[in-house]
Design a protein around this motif. Structure first.
Motif, PDB file in Angstrom:
ATOM      1  N   VAL A  17     -11.556 -11.809   4.296  1.00  0.00           N
ATOM      2  CA  VAL A  17     -10.998 -10.639   3.622  1.00  0.00           C
ATOM      3  C   VAL A  17     -11.657  -9.329   4.057  1.00  0.00           C
ATOM      4  N   PRO A  18     -12.996  -9.238   4.159  1.00  0.00           N
ATOM      5  CA  PRO A  18     -13.592  -7.946   4.534  1.00  0.00           C
ATOM      6  C   PRO A  18     -13.064  -7.360   5.837  1.00  0.00           C
ATOM      7  N   PRO A  19     -12.983  -8.119   6.957  1.00  0.00           N
ATOM      8  CA  PRO A  19     -12.448  -7.496   8.172  1.00  0.00           C
ATOM      9  C   PRO A  19     -10.973  -7.120   8.057  1.00  0.00           C
ATOM     10  N   VAL A  20     -10.197  -7.936   7.328  1.00  0.00           N
ATOM     11  CA  VAL A  20      -8.783  -7.597   7.142  1.00  0.00           C
ATOM     12  C   VAL A  20      -8.658  -6.323   6.311  1.00  0.00           C
ATOM     13  N   TRP A  21      -9.473  -6.193   5.302  1.00  0.00           N
ATOM     14  CA  TRP A  21      -9.452  -4.993   4.460  1.00  0.00           C
ATOM     15  C   TRP A  21      -9.857  -3.763   5.277  1.00  0.00           C
ATOM     16  N   LEU A  22     -10.878  -3.922   6.120  1.00  0.00           N
ATOM     17  CA  LEU A  22     -11.300  -2.802   6.973  1.00  0.00           C
ATOM     18  C   LEU A  22     -10.184  -2.393   7.929  1.00  0.00           C
ATOM     19  N   LEU A  23      -9.446  -3.377   8.450  1.00  0.00           N
ATOM     20  CA  LEU A  23      -8.310  -3.056   9.312  1.00  0.00           C
ATOM     21  C   LEU A  23      -7.280  -2.229   8.561  1.00  0.00           C
ATOM     22  N   SER A  24      -6.986  -2.626   7.327  1.00  0.00           N
ATOM     23  CA  SER A  24      -6.004  -1.873   6.546  1.00  0.00           C
ATOM     24  C   SER A  24      -6.507  -0.473   6.219  1.00  0.00           C
ATOM     25  N   LEU A  25      -7.807  -0.341   5.984  1.00  0.00           N
ATOM     26  CA  LEU A  25      -8.385   0.966   5.687  1.00  0.00           C
ATOM     27  C   LEU A  25      -8.243   1.911   6.884  1.00  0.00           C
ATOM     28  N   ARG A  26      -8.384   1.377   8.077  1.00  0.00           N
ATOM     29  CA  ARG A  26      -8.369   2.210   9.269  1.00  0.00           C
ATOM     30  C   ARG A  26      -6.975   2.432   9.833  1.00  0.00           C
ATOM     31  N   LEU A  27      -6.058   1.512   9.583  1.00  0.00           N
ATOM     32  CA  LEU A  27      -4.750   1.594  10.210  1.00  0.00           C
ATOM     33  C   LEU A  27      -3.663   2.157   9.302  1.00  0.00           C
ATOM     34  N   LEU A  28      -3.785   1.968   7.991  1.00  0.00           N
ATOM     35  CA  LEU A  28      -2.760   2.487   7.091  1.00  0.00           C
ATOM     36  C   LEU A  28      -2.926   4.000   6.923  1.00  0.00           C
ATOM     37  N   PRO A  29      -1.850   4.738   6.892  1.00  0.00           N
ATOM     38  CA  PRO A  29      -1.945   6.198   6.696  1.00  0.00           C
ATOM     39  C   PRO A  29      -2.507   6.531   5.323  1.00  0.00           C
ATOM     40  N   GLN A  30      -3.422   7.494   5.291  1.00  0.00           N
ATOM     41  CA  GLN A  30      -4.049   7.900   4.039  1.00  0.00           C
ATOM     42  C   GLN A  30      -3.176   8.946   3.358  1.00  0.00           C
ATOM     43  N   SER A  64      -1.642   8.982  -3.681  1.00  0.00           N
ATOM     44  CA  SER A  64      -2.800   8.962  -4.578  1.00  0.00           C
ATOM     45  C   SER A  64      -3.780   7.859  -4.187  1.00  0.00           C
ATOM     46  N   ALA A  65      -4.962   7.928  -4.777  1.00  0.00           N
ATOM     47  CA  ALA A  65      -5.982   6.912  -4.516  1.00  0.00           C
ATOM     48  C   ALA A  65      -5.512   5.543  -4.991  1.00  0.00           C
ATOM     49  N   LEU A  66      -4.801   5.512  -6.117  1.00  0.00           N
ATOM     50  CA  LEU A  66      -4.289   4.251  -6.647  1.00  0.00           C
ATOM     51  C   LEU A  66      -3.261   3.638  -5.698  1.00  0.00           C
ATOM     52  N   GLN A  67      -2.424   4.473  -5.119  1.00  0.00           N
ATOM     53  CA  GLN A  67      -1.435   3.984  -4.165  1.00  0.00           C
ATOM     54  C   GLN A  67      -2.120   3.408  -2.926  1.00  0.00           C
ATOM     55  N   ALA A  68      -3.173   4.068  -2.468  1.00  0.00           N
ATOM     56  CA  ALA A  68      -3.904   3.581  -1.295  1.00  0.00           C
ATOM     57  C   ALA A  68      -4.536   2.216  -1.582  1.00  0.00           C
ATOM     58  N   ILE A  69      -5.100   2.057  -2.769  1.00  0.00           N
ATOM     59  CA  ILE A  69      -5.696   0.771  -3.152  1.00  0.00           C
ATOM     60  C   ILE A  69      -4.639  -0.323  -3.160  1.00  0.00           C
ATOM     61  N   PHE A  70      -3.474  -0.006  -3.713  1.00  0.00           N
ATOM     62  CA  PHE A  70      -2.381  -0.982  -3.750  1.00  0.00           C
ATOM     63  C   PHE A  70      -1.946  -1.377  -2.346  1.00  0.00           C
ATOM     64  N   GLU A  71      -1.842  -0.410  -1.453  1.00  0.00           N
ATOM     65  CA  GLU A  71      -1.398  -0.696  -0.085  1.00  0.00           C
ATOM     66  C   GLU A  71      -2.412  -1.573   0.642  1.00  0.00           C
ATOM     67  N   ARG A  72      -3.687  -1.266   0.480  1.00  0.00           N
ATOM     68  CA  ARG A  72      -4.704  -2.089   1.149  1.00  0.00           C
ATOM     69  C   ARG A  72      -4.730  -3.497   0.571  1.00  0.00           C
ATOM     70  N   SER A  73      -4.583  -3.612  -0.731  1.00  0.00           N
ATOM     71  CA  SER A  73      -4.567  -4.936  -1.366  1.00  0.00           C
ATOM     72  C   SER A  73      -3.347  -5.732  -0.919  1.00  0.00           C
ATOM     73  N   ALA A  74      -2.202  -5.040  -0.793  1.00  0.00           N
ATOM     74  CA  ALA A  74      -0.984  -5.711  -0.326  1.00  0.00           C
ATOM     75  C   ALA A  74      -1.151  -6.181   1.115  1.00  0.00           C
ATOM     76  N   ALA A  75      -1.842  -5.390   1.924  1.00  0.00           N
ATOM     77  CA  ALA A  75      -2.083  -5.788   3.314  1.00  0.00           C
ATOM     78  C   ALA A  75      -2.939  -7.050   3.376  1.00  0.00           C
ATOM     79  N   VAL A  76      -3.960  -7.114   2.539  1.00  0.00           N
ATOM     80  CA  VAL A  76      -4.809  -8.308   2.479  1.00  0.00           C
ATOM     81  C   VAL A  76      -3.998  -9.514   2.020  1.00  0.00           C
TER      82      VAL A  76
END
Length: 251
Positions: free
Chosen positions: A99-112, A115-127
């Motif tokens: 999970v950590p490397p996949v989460w880092l990938l989503s953090l770096r590749l998904l557009p920022q 809202s912060a809540l939306q970003a958390i949801f998108e990264r969690s959905a990617a994982v």
């Protein structure tokens, strides 16, 4: 990363590990695949107690495989716990590493954006999407260790998922790739990823420097990881990567 991002990563990893651990706990069993019956447990035993003086092919051709990757399953099977608990521990361990490397990938590749809540949801959905891979789902609740073998490779990709990676970062990623090849030779098919990272630099001196650094790091990662088993193969077969390339070593 900020403290909030570290906390998010910790929570996402814990939730994912708990969800995966619930699978064998709910089923009440830990699935034993054909590979487990054929060589998983045997190679785990070999990783602790080499058996060159007793047998050579007790697990058929798989007996030559890198054995240390199978040690966790063997050790869990030896613990005085039921199968469901062992399966839960195994599944949680795999997810905690992936999970950590996949989460880092989503953090770096998904557009920022948003809202912060939306970003958390998108990264969690990617994982969640990554964990829904057929390869991974088929391994959960069983003794399959293919996801474990892929951990260094996933980390290598996460390490390079930046707009402009440094030569040092590229070398570290190449070393992880070399480690993954030592775990499972099929990881060599990911070599094109290294070529993509290599060509990010334009000038010839930079290309040469990065290429040499990545080649040396990949070789070092493979050699250091494979050395304990390669030395035994060399002593008993004359080939440190037996049964591959026998003509080259004459073993």
């Amino acid at each position: 990363m900020t403290r909030a991002l570290w906390l998010e990563l910790l929570v996402v990893t814990a939730v994912a590990a708990a969800a995966v651990a619930a699978i064998p706990l709910h089923a009440g069993v830990w699935g034993w695949s054909w590979d487990a019956l054929n060589h998983h447990i045997y190679l785990g035993l070999v990783s602790e107690s080499p058996r060159w003086h007793l047998d050579v092919l007790a697990a058929s051709g798989q007996g030559w495989q890198y054995p240390y990757l199978y040690w966790p399953v063997y050790r869990l099977a030896e613990l005085p716990i039921d199968g469901a608990t062992a399966g839960a521990i195994w599944g949680a361990l795999l997810v905690a590493l992936l999970v950590p490397p996949v989460w880092l990938l989503s953090l770096r590749l998904l557009p920022q954006q948003g809202s912060a809540l939306q970003a958390i949801f998108e990264r969690s959905a990617a994982v969640a999407l990554a964990l829904s891979s057929v390869v991974l789902l088929s391994a959960l609740g069983t003794t399959a260790n293919d996801p474990l073998a892929a951990v260094p490779l996933v980390w290598a990709v996460a390490l390079m998922a930046v707009p402009e990676a440094s030569d040092r970062r590229a070398a570290a990623a190449a070393a992880l790739w070399g480690m993954a090849v030592a775990f499972k030779p099929t990881a060599v098919l990911a070599a094109p990823l290294l070529l993509v990272w290599w060509w990010r630099r334009q000038s010839a001196p930079r290309l040469l420097r990065r290429g040499l650094g990545m080649s040396a790091a990949a070789g070092l990662g493979f050699v250091l990881t494979h050395a304990p088993w390669g030395w035994q193969l060399w002593r008993h077969t004359g080939n440190p990567i037996h049964p591959f390339l026998p003509g080259l070593f004459g073993g």
